[in-house]
Design an enzyme around this catalytic site. Structure first.
Site, PDB file in Angstrom:
ATOM      1  CB  SER A   1      -0.095   1.384   2.251  1.00 10.52           C
ATOM      2  OG  SER A   1      -0.385  -0.336   1.913  1.00 10.52           O
TER       3      SER A   1
ATOM      4  CE1 TYR B   1      -4.903   2.106   5.430  1.00 10.17           C
ATOM      5  CE2 TYR B   1      -4.011   0.606   3.569  1.00 10.17           C
ATOM      6  CZ  TYR B   1      -3.480   1.053   5.103  1.00 10.17           C
ATOM      7  OH  TYR B   1      -1.754   1.360   4.974  1.00 10.17           O
TER       8      TYR B   1
END
Length: 359
Positions: free
Chosen positions: A199, A212
């Site tokens: 990401s 995350y």
């Protein structure tokens, strides 16, 4: 924070003047030639890379090759499974819920080459079962797409003990390691591909996304490690770094319900620190951030396909447009003191309910 920035700026001015004077004093012809050579070398290296990429676009033959994709219930996994089936690959689509809508849609619109398999990446026995079925097929495992992931957006101290951290790490990093280790013998035989979905958050740590961001940073590091440790095996490791795309992980309503549940499980003393209005302000701010999502998943899906089918794929695919490059990747190179100041302003907007100024 501002006083620290002012002090930093005071040191910046004499540093800039000093380096400029040093450059000015070292301006003989030989130095100019050295600078020109360095500049042209950088430009030439950049052009050479893009020419290499443009002129080396041979693709592999998909027939008789298996691609294993995790997390095919929805989002990236669901769409890449469909696209790979259209290209002619034998797709083994790992899902959590074989009877839910996502799996049923794949069955209806894909060929018989696609197989839906129950696969929870946190359970070794389910991973072993899928790998065993690939072995029994007699076909080579050409690519593994580590797509399965979860996102929980809450402050670092919410929740009971480390339950939130454990849940996110179990899927996003331990699941990736588990599946990769299990598939590695087959991938060495085929000299295949590993596609790891990281990401933009693996490079830029944003407020409320700590769990995350930590896992996606680990995915990026893991990709670098296995790429370098298996460099002579023929296996290529490709890392994707998507920006914000409309998947189940960014579903606002799901995240809101999950956030409220975790807040209720948080120790009362911590809940008092945040106050009653924090949750509403949190939700309102996130709804504004959600407007930055792309409308389509195509940028990520096309990057995945390139990583699988091109003979010479990139090591990294940063999936986004020029706005993403500016907002996410560019500011990730700012000094940490400036990033802290930037996110402090965002935090103030949330905690003091000033989000309406963003309208």
């Amino acid at each position: 924070m501002m006083s620290m920035l002012r002090k930093l700026f005071r040191y910046f001015i004499p540093s800039f003047i000093g380096t400029y004077l040093l450059w000015y004093l070292l301006i003989p012809v030989w130095f100019n030639h050295f600078c020109i050579i360095c500049f042209l070398s950088i430009i030439s290296w950049t052009l050479a890379y893009y020419f290499y990429e443009m002129l080396n676009q041979e693709t592999i033959d998909p027939s008789g090759k298996i691609v294993l994709v995790t997390g095919c219930d929805s989002g990236f996994g669901n769409q890449i499974a469909y696209r790979l089936d259209q290209l002619g690959f034998h797709v083994y689509a790992g899902v959590l819920f074989p009877d839910d809508d996502g799996a049923q849609q794949l069955r209806q619109k894909c060929s018989k080459r696609l197989r839906i398999l129950k696969m929870d990446v946190t359970k070794q026995e389910e991973v072993d079962n899928v790998v065993e079925q690939i072995k029994q097929s007699g076909m080579p495992l050409w690519a593994l797409v580590n797509n399965a992931g979860v996102a929980i957006l809450v402050p670092f101290d919410w929740g009971n003990d480390i339950d939130v951290y454990r849940k996110v790490f179990d899927v996003n990093i331990f699941g990736v390691v588990r599946v990769t280790k299990s598939c590695m013998p087959l991938l060495r035989q085929s000299k295949g591909r590993i596609i790891n979905v990281a990401s933009v958050c693996d490079r830029l740590t944003m407020t409320w996304t700590g769990h995350y961001c930590m896992t996606k940073h680990c995915v990026r590091v893991f990709s670098d490690v296995i790429r370098r440790e298996t460099i002579n095996s023929g296996v290529k490791v490709i890392t994707l770094e998507p920006a914000m795309f409309p998947t189940n992980m960014t579903n606002f309503e799901r995240l809101r319900r999950l956030r409220e549940k975790i807040f209720d499980e948080t120790h009362e003393e911590i809940r008092r620190v945040y106050g009653k209005n924090y949750m509403q302000n949190f939700n309102d701010i996130y709804s504004k951030l959600a407007l930055m999502e792309h409308k389509s998943l195509d940028l990520v899906i096309n990057a995945m396909i390139n990583g699988i089918v091109l003979c010479h794929p990139k090591l990294y695919y940063r999936c986004g447009n020029y706005k993403d490059l500016l907002v996410f990747w560019a500011i990730s190179y700012l000094p940490e003191i400036l990033l802290d100041c930037l996110f402090d302003k965002a935090f103030t907007y949330c905690t003091q309910g000033k989000y309406k100024k963003w309208n």
